[in-house]
Design a protein around this motif. Structure first.
Motif, short mmCIF file in Angstrom:
data_model
loop_
_atom_site.label_atom_id
_atom_site.label_comp_id
_atom_site.label_asym_id
_atom_site.label_seq_id
_atom_site.Cartn_x
_atom_site.Cartn_y
_atom_site.Cartn_z
N ILE A 1 56.13 49.68 38.32
CA ILE A 1 56.10 49.98 36.88
C ILE A 1 57.35 49.46 36.20
CG2 ILE A 1 56.01 51.82 35.16
CD1 ILE A 1 54.44 53.48 37.20
N LEU A 2 58.50 49.63 36.84
CA LEU A 2 59.76 49.15 36.27
C LEU A 2 59.75 47.64 36.11
CD1 LEU A 2 62.23 51.46 38.21
CD2 LEU A 2 61.98 51.38 35.72
N ALA A 3 59.15 46.94 37.06
CA ALA A 3 59.08 45.48 36.97
C ALA A 3 58.28 45.05 35.74
CB ALA A 3 58.44 44.91 38.23
N ALA A 4 57.17 45.75 35.49
CA ALA A 4 56.36 45.44 34.31
C ALA A 4 57.12 45.76 33.03
CB ALA A 4 55.05 46.22 34.37
N MET A 5 57.87 46.85 33.05
CA MET A 5 58.65 47.24 31.87
C MET A 5 59.79 46.27 31.62
SD MET A 5 58.59 51.34 32.64
CE MET A 5 59.50 51.90 31.22
N CYS A 6 60.35 45.71 32.69
CA CYS A 6 61.41 44.71 32.54
C CYS A 6 60.85 43.45 31.90
CB CYS A 6 62.03 44.38 33.90
SG CYS A 6 63.12 45.67 34.55
N ASN A 7 59.65 43.06 32.31
CA ASN A 7 59.03 41.87 31.73
C ASN A 7 58.77 42.04 30.24
OD1 ASN A 7 58.97 40.44 34.15
ND2 ASN A 7 56.94 41.22 34.72
N ALA A 8 58.50 43.28 29.83
CA ALA A 8 58.24 43.57 28.42
C ALA A 8 59.52 43.92 27.66
CB ALA A 8 57.24 44.72 28.30
N ARG A 9 60.67 43.92 28.32
CA ARG A 9 61.98 44.19 27.75
C ARG A 9 62.17 45.64 27.33
NH1 ARG A 9 63.76 41.25 23.13
NH2 ARG A 9 61.62 41.24 22.39
N VAL B 1 62.82 47.82 29.61
CA VAL B 1 63.85 48.18 30.59
C VAL B 1 64.59 46.92 31.00
CG1 VAL B 1 64.26 49.07 32.93
CG2 VAL B 1 62.60 50.21 31.44
N GLU B 2 65.89 47.06 31.29
CA GLU B 2 66.69 45.95 31.79
C GLU B 2 67.16 46.26 33.21
OE1 GLU B 2 69.92 45.34 29.12
OE2 GLU B 2 68.64 44.71 27.44
N ARG B 3 67.05 45.26 34.08
CA ARG B 3 67.50 45.43 35.47
C ARG B 3 68.89 44.82 35.62
NH1 ARG B 3 67.43 43.32 40.74
NH2 ARG B 3 66.74 44.81 42.33
N GLN B 4 69.82 45.61 36.16
CA GLN B 4 71.18 45.15 36.35
C GLN B 4 71.33 44.44 37.69
OE1 GLN B 4 73.49 46.19 33.54
NE2 GLN B 4 71.33 46.21 32.96
N ASP B 5 72.43 43.69 37.84
CA ASP B 5 72.68 42.96 39.08
C ASP B 5 72.75 43.87 40.29
OD1 ASP B 5 72.75 40.61 37.67
OD2 ASP B 5 74.93 40.60 37.43
N ALA B 6 73.20 45.10 40.08
CA ALA B 6 73.35 46.03 41.20
C ALA B 6 72.03 46.69 41.59
CB ALA B 6 74.37 47.11 40.85
N GLY B 7 70.95 46.24 40.99
CA GLY B 7 69.66 46.83 41.32
C GLY B 7 69.39 48.14 40.60
N THR B 8 70.12 48.36 39.53
CA THR B 8 69.92 49.57 38.73
C THR B 8 69.22 49.21 37.42
OG1 THR B 8 72.13 49.33 37.77
CG2 THR B 8 71.90 50.78 39.71
N TYR B 9 68.77 50.23 36.71
CA TYR B 9 67.97 50.02 35.50
C TYR B 9 68.53 50.82 34.33
CZ TYR B 9 64.58 48.35 38.95
OH TYR B 9 63.97 47.67 39.99
N ARG B 10 68.31 50.28 33.14
CA ARG B 10 68.67 51.00 31.91
C ARG B 10 67.67 50.63 30.83
NH1 ARG B 10 74.12 47.99 29.56
NH2 ARG B 10 73.14 45.97 29.07
N LEU B 11 67.65 51.40 29.76
CA LEU B 11 66.72 51.14 28.67
C LEU B 11 66.98 49.78 28.05
CD1 LEU B 11 66.68 54.64 26.91
CD2 LEU B 11 64.97 53.68 28.47
N GLY B 12 65.90 49.10 27.66
CA GLY B 12 66.02 47.73 27.16
C GLY B 12 66.10 47.60 25.66
N ILE B 13 66.43 46.40 25.23
CA ILE B 13 66.65 46.10 23.83
C ILE B 13 65.38 46.20 23.00
CG2 ILE B 13 66.24 43.61 23.98
CD1 ILE B 13 69.10 45.37 22.05
N ARG B 14 64.23 46.04 23.64
CA ARG B 14 62.97 46.11 22.89
C ARG B 14 62.77 47.48 22.26
NH1 ARG B 14 59.73 43.96 19.43
NH2 ARG B 14 57.51 44.42 19.75
N LEU B 15 63.25 48.51 22.92
CA LEU B 15 63.13 49.86 22.37
C LEU B 15 63.93 50.00 21.07
CD1 LEU B 15 63.42 51.95 25.65
CD2 LEU B 15 61.36 51.58 24.29
#
Length: 242
Positions: free
Chosen positions: A34-42, A44-58
């Motif tokens: 689910i996170l991968a799909a959300m990253c594609n839609a922006r 959610v953003e995936r960080q280099d360390a393999g962590t996630y945060r809310l994305g700019i699209r929101l």
């Protein structure tokens, strides 16, 4: 997806897949997909360390929502509910320069009530409970500038026509979060008002209850404040108590 968004909103920084899976009770592989799909839609953003945060699209969507919010439309159902409880006129006003502009008003349903300010009507800020809330949100210098520009004209013997009297009144408004019009705009009419805040904490409008002085009820102060707070929350305002 919604559970993951809520979980990400709860953490101040980025969160790991393990943290998110635990918080949402999702299987890690399901959360990852689910996170991968959300990253594609922006979303959610995936960080280099393999962590996630809310994305700019929101943020982009949030700004669109904010631009389309109509304070009158949001406030009207709350105004009608309060009107049904107390049976008196409920007013919605916003500031325009040195005046309060009436955006909406519920009818009191009582023929003996004379409507002083119709929708679209204007009044000096210092003469109305609604307007005092905006002046109270200003700093001392801005209030003095307002007094100098307008001359603080009065309409009744109760009107606040000196800077000293106005500043004393505004100090009470700031302490209690409620403003009153004690027959200051019209003899025989009393009002009590509370502010409406937007998501940034700015006073963008205000609600008041107006009625003849002999029908004025001190309990209305609490009720109009609760209603104004509910409208503020609907606009995205979050009040943080100390």
């Amino acid at each position: 997806m919604m559970s993951l968004l809520d979980a990400l909103a709860q953490v101040p920084d980025a969160a790991s897949l393990k943290q998110l899976a635990t918080a949402t009770e999702l299987h890690p592989s399901t959360a990852h997909r689910i996170l991968a799909a959300m990253c594609n839609a922006r979303f959610v953003e995936r960080q280099d360390a393999g962590t996630y945060r809310l994305g700019i699209r929101l943020l982009e969507l949030g700004n669109i929502v904010k631009s389309r919010i109509n304070v009158r439309e949001v406030a009207l159902p709350f105004m009608q509910e309060l009107h049904e409880k107390i049976g008196e006129a409920i007013n919605l006003g916003a500031r325009h320069d040195d005046e309060i502009v009436y955006l909406e008003r519920t009818s009191s349903g009582r023929s003996l009530v004379r409507v002083v300010y119709l929708v679209g009507g204007r009044a000096p800020l210092h003469l109305t409970s609604l307007g005092k809330l905006f002046l109270a949100a200003d700093g001392t210098q801005k209030v003095r500038d307002y007094a100098r520009r307008t001359g603080l004209p009065g309409k009744t013997p109760h009107s606040l026509t000196t800077l000293e009297a106005l500043e004393k009144e505004l100090d009470k408004v700031r302490r209690h979060g409620i403003a009153y019009d004690d027959e200051e705009a019209e003899l025989g009419l009393k009002c009590v008002a509370a502010p409406i805040h937007d998501d940034e904490g700015q006073v963008v409008a205000a609600l008041s209850v107006s009625a003849p002085a002999d029908r004025h009820n001190p309990e209305w102060a609490r009720q109009v404040q609760e209603t104004a707070n509910a409208v503020s929350q609907a606009l995205g305002y979050v009040h943080h108590r100390n």
